[in-house]
Design an enzyme around this catalytic site. Structure first.
Site, PDB file in Angstrom:
ATOM      1  N   HIS A  91       0.841  -1.190   0.000  1.00  0.00           N
ATOM      2  CA  HIS A  91       0.000   0.000   0.000  1.00  0.00           C
ATOM      3  C   HIS A  91       0.886   1.254   0.000  1.00  0.00           C
ATOM      4  O   HIS A  91       1.269   1.739   1.069  1.00  0.00           O
ATOM      5  CB  HIS A  91      -0.909   0.012   1.232  1.00  0.00           C
ATOM      6  CG  HIS A  91      -1.809  -1.177   1.319  1.00  0.00           C
ATOM      7  ND1 HIS A  91      -1.347  -2.433   1.661  1.00  0.00           N
ATOM      8  CD2 HIS A  91      -3.143  -1.304   1.107  1.00  0.00           C
ATOM      9  CE1 HIS A  91      -2.371  -3.282   1.663  1.00  0.00           C
ATOM     10  NE2 HIS A  91      -3.466  -2.628   1.331  1.00  0.00           N
ATOM     11  N   HIS A 131      -1.871  -0.951   7.139  1.00  0.00           N
ATOM     12  CA  HIS A 131      -1.598  -1.337   5.751  1.00  0.00           C
ATOM     13  C   HIS A 131      -0.527  -0.438   5.148  1.00  0.00           C
ATOM     14  O   HIS A 131       0.175  -0.854   4.228  1.00  0.00           O
ATOM     15  CB  HIS A 131      -2.884  -1.266   4.919  1.00  0.00           C
ATOM     16  CG  HIS A 131      -3.569   0.056   4.989  1.00  0.00           C
ATOM     17  ND1 HIS A 131      -4.519   0.348   5.935  1.00  0.00           N
ATOM     18  CD2 HIS A 131      -3.436   1.174   4.236  1.00  0.00           C
ATOM     19  CE1 HIS A 131      -4.948   1.592   5.761  1.00  0.00           C
ATOM     20  NE2 HIS A 131      -4.303   2.116   4.731  1.00  0.00           N
ATOM     21  N   GLY A 155      -3.117  -3.700  11.693  1.00  0.00           N
ATOM     22  CA  GLY A 155      -3.615  -4.217  10.430  1.00  0.00           C
ATOM     23  C   GLY A 155      -5.127  -4.292  10.477  1.00  0.00           C
ATOM     24  O   GLY A 155      -5.806  -3.670   9.660  1.00  0.00           O
ATOM     25  N   HIS A 160      -4.106   3.268  -3.347  1.00  0.00           N
ATOM     26  CA  HIS A 160      -4.243   2.708  -2.002  1.00  0.00           C
ATOM     27  C   HIS A 160      -3.493   1.394  -1.827  1.00  0.00           C
ATOM     28  O   HIS A 160      -2.656   1.279  -0.934  1.00  0.00           O
ATOM     29  CB  HIS A 160      -5.728   2.496  -1.675  1.00  0.00           C
ATOM     30  CG  HIS A 160      -5.956   1.835  -0.350  1.00  0.00           C
ATOM     31  ND1 HIS A 160      -6.038   2.543   0.820  1.00  0.00           N
ATOM     32  CD2 HIS A 160      -6.101   0.529  -0.019  1.00  0.00           C
ATOM     33  CE1 HIS A 160      -6.222   1.701   1.819  1.00  0.00           C
ATOM     34  NE2 HIS A 160      -6.276   0.474   1.340  1.00  0.00           N
ATOM     35  N   GLU A 199     -17.136  -4.537  24.802  1.00  0.00           N
ATOM     36  CA  GLU A 199     -16.296  -5.731  24.937  1.00  0.00           C
ATOM     37  C   GLU A 199     -15.074  -5.694  24.026  1.00  0.00           C
ATOM     38  O   GLU A 199     -13.957  -6.028  24.445  1.00  0.00           O
ATOM     39  CB  GLU A 199     -17.121  -6.992  24.636  1.00  0.00           C
ATOM     40  CG  GLU A 199     -18.279  -7.241  25.580  1.00  0.00           C
ATOM     41  CD  GLU A 199     -19.569  -6.568  25.139  1.00  0.00           C
ATOM     42  OE1 GLU A 199     -20.596  -6.772  25.811  1.00  0.00           O
ATOM     43  OE2 GLU A 199     -19.545  -5.827  24.124  1.00  0.00           O
ATOM     44  N   HIS A 248     -27.590 -16.139  24.909  1.00  0.00           N
ATOM     45  CA  HIS A 248     -26.543 -15.972  25.912  1.00  0.00           C
ATOM     46  C   HIS A 248     -25.860 -17.286  26.297  1.00  0.00           C
ATOM     47  O   HIS A 248     -24.891 -17.267  27.048  1.00  0.00           O
ATOM     48  CB  HIS A 248     -27.120 -15.323  27.179  1.00  0.00           C
ATOM     49  CG  HIS A 248     -27.371 -13.857  27.047  1.00  0.00           C
ATOM     50  ND1 HIS A 248     -28.114 -13.316  26.019  1.00  0.00           N
ATOM     51  CD2 HIS A 248     -26.963 -12.808  27.819  1.00  0.00           C
ATOM     52  CE1 HIS A 248     -28.163 -11.998  26.165  1.00  0.00           C
ATOM     53  NE2 HIS A 248     -27.471 -11.662  27.248  1.00  0.00           N
TER      54      HIS A 248
END
Length: 680
Positions: free
Chosen positions: A32, A72, A120, A267, A421, A483
């Site tokens: 990149h 990247h 990444g 890119h 989380e 759950h």
């Protein structure tokens, strides 16, 4: 004239980055180039004028931390490390993206000197940066004294549109604002381009207002190709006393390329030989591939200034050590990741206490009991929960809630991450990478799916991060299949370098914590029950640390089969053993709290626990597929989603009863007898 001659040629410094990036990507025919070429001036402003680092010692404790969240664009950091004097040669750059090189496709900590974290997966770098900055702030509060600021550095993060689009950046940056991490400075490469083209049709956020709402100090937009403008923005950000800073820098991706600049084609693919030739002409870089003039190296060189900065810190630390010798020794121990001298005795005491009390408690409660011992003895333990503290039981008497009223830490050691989380998991990675703390955090096991990529990154980076996942099976009952974790334990076991523990009682839980804390090169998962688990009587505890061990031999006769079980199902195995004994079928019960650890034992030990000639029956309230690798004759598992009902009803419904386990063993033993060769 002398001053003018000594002034660095920032244009050539930036063009050196562009040239090395396009040359390395072209040589690899992969990579990149766009981000390094577009962020070259931003890199000059930060690395030449602000970043405090020492190429001669990439692990200097009080260095500034730099994170390339848009990983990247790895040739940007590789070019910077090479040019400023790290042990990264031009030959290493030529080996970009090649086997066993120091320059892999995305930056990897432990592979390339000077790389602070593996990036990444977009969004995780900025989130690691939040963890790095949090650790700096907490350590400063804990160790700095009047006249002795031994912890005093910044965390800088480069990030792009992709990092901001990933939801994890919202989780982490919101927390950074709440925690008032004023030494966190992020620079946003606002080039408006991603792989699919102009981002405007699908990324319409007002980024400045978004970060202002988080409680950040927002600077810009500034011209990202104006070194002085970026320099001034960074200087302003460093003055912030109570807010993290976001610098919005407008840039052109692939800057310098006549035909690729500002396009998606810059890119993620090589420019091509002809376009590289045109780019060299356009930027005035009349040098062969991978050739950098001596004067540009001289402008970039940071070895002398870096050594001087570290030497000055060493002198400050010596003065600190003279004034506060115990604190200095503790700081050095903590930053080295070495456990306290009393850790082994603390672990022994905790194991003996659990063994002697033989309590019937949920393993989540057993975890809290273990943590009471360990958090009291290990001040580096930094806990937390994703809004489930009362369920995960991750708090202890030694870990009051962390708060930042007035901008300063209150010294608390338990973090309320909120319902975040994924952010929690990646922030913990950053805390571990910084050094000085061992982070652990809790949520329900089913939500490990949200955290999974960060857990994988911890394993890839070999970081000591501990995940406390409670409500580990259908045993949580009425909450139902959304759950109830069916596949999660098995899927986590598949992550290389991750140790998963599913303990059966208080003693196994203490051992699991001991192993997780002692292993500095692996993250760990503790999968814990909501429901109470009876203590499993045992004559010795040493072999628990091997991941699997013989818990109970038959009282009469030689074993004709082995029942292997984990967690709450160990009690089923023991009850089935008793029923089978009455039927004249002696069996061995093996508890397998960590299959990962057991699998690393030598062949002799493993065969002593699981004899080759005995049929094996696995019992676990989870998917059955995992257990067939042990060449089981049968598996009592659950290969469908759960139901909403009280736990005892569910266990009976899905066949997790002593009777069903015993019947399964009888069938397996009968089948083994039929297959056995007849005696002559």
């Amino acid at each position: 004239m002398a001053n003018l001659a000594a002034a660095p040629n920032t244009s050539q410094m930036a063009n050196a980055i562009r040239a090395l990036a396009m040359d390395a990507v072209q040589a690899a025919n992969s990579g990149h180039p766009g981000a390094p070429m577009g962020m070259a001036e931003i890199a000059v402003a930060l690395w030449k004028r602000h970043l405090r680092h020492n190429p001669g010692n990439p692990l200097w404790a009080d260095r500034d931390r730099f994170v390339l969240s848009n990983g990247h664009g790895s040739m940007l950091i590789y070019a910077l490390l090479h040019l400023s004097g790290y042990a990264l040669s031009i030959e290493d750059l030529k080996a970009f993206r090649q086997m066993h090189s120091k320059t892999p496709g995305h930056p990897e900590v432990g592979i390339t000197p000077g790389v602070e974290t593996t990036t990444g997966p977009l969004g995780q770098g900025i989130t690691n940066g939040v963890g790095l900055a949090l650790a700096e702030k907490l350590l400063a509060k804990e160790f700095n004294r009047d006249g002795h600021a031994i912890v005093d550095h910044h965390t800088y993060v480069f990030l792009g549109d992709g990092c901001l689009m990933e939801g994890i950046s919202h989780e982490a940056c919101s927390l950074a604002g709440a925690w008032k991490l004023n030494k966190l400075i992020a620079i946003y490469d606002d080039n408006g381009i991603s792989i699919d083209g102009q981002v405007a049709p699908w990324f319409v956020d007002n980024t400045a207002q978004r970060f202002e709402a988080y409680g950040w100090n927002v600077i810009g937009p500034v011209d990202g190709h104006d070194v002085d403008a970026v320099d001034a923005a960074i200087a302003a950000a460093k003055k912030s006393s109570d807010k993290p800073s976001l610098i919005i820098a407008k840039t052109t991706i692939g800057k310098g390329s006549p035909n690729r600049a500002g396009t998606a084609k810059a890119h993620g693919e090589a420019l091509g030989g002809e376009e590289i030739k045109l780019t060299r002409e356009a930027i005035g870089w009349a040098h062969e591939p991978f050739v950098v003039p001596a004067e540009v190296y001289a402008d970039w060189d940071a070895k002398t200034s870096g050594a001087a900065a570290e030497q000055a810190w060493d002198e400050r630390f010596d003065a600190y050590a003279a004034a506060h010798p115990e604190l200095a020794a503790e700081f050095q121990r903590r930053m080295a990741g070495v456990l306290p001298e009393n850790f082994a005795q603390t672990a022994v005491d905790a194991v003996l206490a659990a063994h002697e009390k033989a309590e019937t408690v949920a393993s989540r409660k057993a975890s809290q009991l273990a943590l009471e011992h360990f958090t009291a003895a290990l001040p580096e333990l930094l806990g937390g929960s994703a809004d489930l503290t009362g369920s995960n039981l991750t708090n202890t008497k030694s870990t009051p809630a962390l708060r930042f009223d007035g901008g300063e830490s209150n010294g608390g050691r338990h973090i309320n991450y909120g319902v975040r989380e994924f952010g929690m998991a990646a922030i913990m990675n950053g805390v571990a990478l910084h050094g000085g703390y061992i982070p652990y955090g809790g949520t329900f096991l089913t939500f490990s799916d949200y955290s999974r990529n960060a857990i994988r990154m911890a394993a890839l980076m070999k970081q000591r991060v501990i995940h406390v996942f409670t409500h580990d099976s259908i045993g949580l009952g009425e909450d139902g299949p959304t759950h109830q974790s069916i596949e999660h334990v098995s899927s986590l076991r598949l992550i290389p370098g991750l140790d998963v523990w599913r303990p059966a009682d208080t003693t196994e839980t203490v051992v699991a914590w001991t192993m997780a804390l002692a292993n500095a090169q692996r993250p760990s998962v503790l999968a814990l029950s909501r429901q109470n688990l009876a203590y499993a009587p045992k004559t010795a505890v040493d072999d628990i640390a091997k991941g699997g061990y013989v818990l109970a031999e038959p009282k009469k006769g030689k074993a004709r089969a082995v029942i292997m079980a984990t967690g709450s199902e160990v009690q089923l195995a023991l009850a089935a053993q008793a029923q089978l004994a009455e039927a004249g079928i002696p069996v061995r019960v093996v508890s397998m709290p960590s299959t990962n650890v057991f699998d690393r034992q030598d062949a002799k030990y493993k065969s002593s626990v699981l004899p080759e000639k005995l049929p094996r029956i696995a019992v676990e309230a989870g998917v059955s597929d995992f257990w067939w690798k042990y060449r089981c004759a049968a598996v009592v598992g659950i290969d469908s989603y759960g139901e909403s009902a009280p736990a005892p009803v569910l266990f009976k419904h899905f066949g997790f009863t002593a009777e069903n386990v015993a019947d399964t063993v009888k069938v397996a033993v009968g089948a083994a007898r039929l297959k056995a060769p007849k005696k002559k």
